[in-house]
Motif scaffolding. Structure first.
Motif, short mmCIF file in Angstrom:
data_model
loop_
_atom_site.label_atom_id
_atom_site.label_comp_id
_atom_site.label_asym_id
_atom_site.label_seq_id
_atom_site.Cartn_x
_atom_site.Cartn_y
_atom_site.Cartn_z
N ILE A 13 0.85 -1.20 0.00
CA ILE A 13 0.00 0.00 0.00
C ILE A 13 0.88 1.24 0.00
CG2 ILE A 13 -0.28 0.02 2.55
CD1 ILE A 13 -3.33 0.90 1.70
N GLN A 14 0.44 2.28 -0.71
CA GLN A 14 1.25 3.49 -0.84
C GLN A 14 1.09 4.41 0.36
OE1 GLN A 14 1.70 5.25 -4.84
NE2 GLN A 14 -0.39 4.54 -5.09
N THR B 287 0.73 7.52 0.61
CA THR B 287 0.51 8.79 -0.10
C THR B 287 -0.57 9.66 0.54
OG1 THR B 287 -0.64 7.33 -1.63
CG2 THR B 287 1.38 8.33 -2.42
N ASN C 213 -9.50 1.26 0.86
CA ASN C 213 -8.26 0.50 1.13
C ASN C 213 -8.57 -0.60 2.15
OD1 ASN C 213 -6.50 3.64 1.34
ND2 ASN C 213 -6.60 2.32 -0.44
N LYS D 110 -4.28 8.53 -14.19
CA LYS D 110 -3.49 9.40 -13.32
C LYS D 110 -2.72 10.45 -14.11
CE LYS D 110 -3.23 6.85 -9.09
NZ LYS D 110 -2.47 6.31 -7.99
N TYR E 78 5.31 2.22 -13.07
CA TYR E 78 4.76 1.79 -11.78
C TYR E 78 4.31 0.32 -11.79
CZ TYR E 78 1.33 2.17 -7.86
OH TYR E 78 0.59 1.99 -6.71
N VAL F 83 -5.87 -7.70 -3.17
CA VAL F 83 -5.99 -6.31 -3.64
C VAL F 83 -7.44 -6.01 -3.97
CG1 VAL F 83 -3.67 -5.97 -4.65
CG2 VAL F 83 -5.44 -7.13 -5.99
N ASP G 249 -9.37 -2.50 -8.64
CA ASP G 249 -8.61 -1.55 -9.47
C ASP G 249 -7.20 -2.05 -9.78
OD1 ASP G 249 -8.01 -1.25 -6.73
OD2 ASP G 249 -7.30 0.80 -6.99
N GLN G 250 -6.73 -3.03 -9.04
CA GLN G 250 -5.38 -3.54 -9.28
C GLN G 250 -5.35 -4.79 -10.17
OE1 GLN G 250 -2.61 -1.96 -8.58
NE2 GLN G 250 -3.90 -0.31 -7.78
N ALA H 174 -14.86 -5.49 -3.61
CA ALA H 174 -13.80 -5.32 -4.61
C ALA H 174 -13.62 -3.85 -4.99
CB ALA H 174 -14.13 -6.15 -5.85
N THR H 175 -14.73 -3.12 -5.04
CA THR H 175 -14.65 -1.68 -5.31
C THR H 175 -15.63 -0.94 -4.41
OG1 THR H 175 -14.24 -2.18 -7.63
CG2 THR H 175 -14.67 0.11 -7.09
N LYS I 17 -14.81 4.99 -7.98
CA LYS I 17 -14.30 4.28 -6.81
C LYS I 17 -13.91 5.29 -5.73
CE LYS I 17 -9.33 4.08 -7.43
NZ LYS I 17 -8.12 3.44 -7.01
N MET I 18 -14.02 4.87 -4.47
CA MET I 18 -13.56 5.74 -3.39
C MET I 18 -12.05 5.89 -3.54
SD MET I 18 -13.97 5.41 0.75
CE MET I 18 -15.72 5.71 0.80
N SER I 19 -11.58 7.13 -3.46
CA SER I 19 -10.16 7.38 -3.70
C SER I 19 -9.74 8.65 -2.98
CB SER I 19 -9.96 7.51 -5.21
OG SER I 19 -8.93 8.39 -5.51
N SER J 166 -7.93 10.84 -4.07
CA SER J 166 -7.94 11.99 -4.98
C SER J 166 -9.35 12.37 -5.42
CB SER J 166 -7.02 11.73 -6.16
OG SER J 166 -7.01 10.39 -6.54
#
Ligand code: AQP
Length: 330
Positions: free
Chosen positions: A8-9, A11, A19, A112, A126, A144, A147-148, A182-183, A193-195, A197
């Motif tokens: 996990i990032q 960020t 997540n 992105k 990446y 995961v 999205d992955q 899953a999403t 998706k929840m994010s 950003s």
């Protein structure tokens, strides 16, 4: 035991509910039944703009949250990616096995890079670094979110291709994706998706949000003009997302919840969901603070984790280096 790896990032200052339900809950659950390695992937985090001091602290906050969620360094290997240089070494090799065409098809890169003024080569490569993360540990399963999936597919392709060209070197990993979570969708824009950003500050629910903030976000979650709590991802995307979140956190099913809330309105439903969310997440925030209180101890745990991970990583690197004709690292 099957080998598990996931990352996990670091960020953001807090992980979010996507997540947690998409990946981290599975990480905790898989600790005993598998041989699991979990990684705070700070190498990935510099593919977008970053402040070095903030990044360093966020890696710690990320690790503290993972411990607070229930990862136990006695039962899994928890570490920070930059302490294991073999990730970058393998990424270089795999980059030379990846076609420009297949790398260019990665949708996360397209999404992105479209949002940024300046796009780096690191953001483009990446998924290759992610393949290296996974293949380095001879991973069987990768828990995961949906999205992955495409990146996982690339990891599988690269492992298969390398094995065909050079002889068996890597285990070909399988994605481990829990269908119901899953999403997790954005609370304000349930088609996305929840994010972190998210365009709307209320769309993303962070694990370290104050309980009041969580309540406000859930109360203002987009639903629809109807009033019935019913699962229908087409016509009722917002309500369906809340049902998925509720069922996952309360360890029940969407069908049962539909039954319980038959004839009741969105108000009752959201109020109860806010309670469930706050009850689940408040102790995590408290424990995160405790783990952050002793940074020296936290760093010691992470370094011990990295040493364990490295013991495995060097074996794969030795094999891969030999296969491609390199001299062994000294
Ligand atoms: N909405 C989601 N639903 C289910 N799973 C999700 N994951 C992320 N969002 C959702 C899963 O969380 C893990 C860590 O992913 P990451 O390191 O890419 O985390 P992130 O960068 O914080 O994710 P964001 O918020 O999606 O980032 P941005 O906004 O940069 O795109 C992965 O297993 C992922 O599938």
């Amino acid at each position: 035991k099957p080998r598990v790896f996931s990352g996990i990032q670091p960020t953001s200052d807090s992980f979010h509910l996507g997540n947690y339900l998409g990946a981290l809950r599975q990480w905790v659950a898989m600790q005993d039944s598998t041989d699991a390695l979990y990684c705070v992937v700070d190498l990935h985090a510099i593919t977008v703009d970053h402040d070095p001091k903030v990044l360093h602290e966020r890696s710690r906050v990320s690790a503290a949250q993972l411990l607070a969620l229930g990862l136990d360094p006695e039962r899994c290997t928890l570490f920070v990616q930059s302490q294991v240089p073999e990730h970058a070494m393998l990424a270089w090799i795999l980059g030379s096995e990846t076609g420009m065409g297949e790398a260019s098809r990665m949708t996360q890169y397209k999404d992105k890079s479209a949002k940024q003024e300046r796009t780096t080569v690191g953001l483009f490569t990446y998924p290759i670094l992610m393949a290296a993360d996974i293949l380095l540990y001879q991973t069987d399963q990768v828990p995961v979110g949906e999205d992955q999936r495409q990146h996982l597919e690339l990891s599988r392709d690269l492992a298969g291709r390398f094995n065909t060209t050079y002889g068996r070197t890597f285990v070909v990993p399988e994605p481990y994706i829990v269908k119901e979570t899953a999403t997790i969708k954005d609370l304000s824009e349930p088609e996305k998706k929840m994010s972190k950003s998210s365009a709307s500050p209320r769309g993303c629910l962070y694990l370290l949000d104050e309980p009041n903030q969580m309540r406000k976000k859930i109360k203002s979650a987009v639903t629809d003009s109807g009033g019935d709590v019913r699962y229908d991802t087409e016509a009722k995307a917002g309500v369906s997302n809340l049902l998925n979140i509720y069922a996952a956190l309360a360890d029940t099913t969407v069908e049962k919840l539909e039954g319980e809330y038959a004839g009741k309105g969105y108000g009752d439903f959201k109020g109860d969901l806010a309670d469930v969310v706050a009850e689940t997440l408040a102790p995590i925030a408290a424990r995160t603070k405790e783990f952050l209180a002793d940074k020296a101890e936290l760093d010691r745990v992470l370094t011990a984790g990295a040493e364990k991970a490295r013991g495995l990583a060097v074996r794969t690197i030795a094999k891969a280096y030999k296969k491609v004709g390199f001299f062994p690292p000294v």
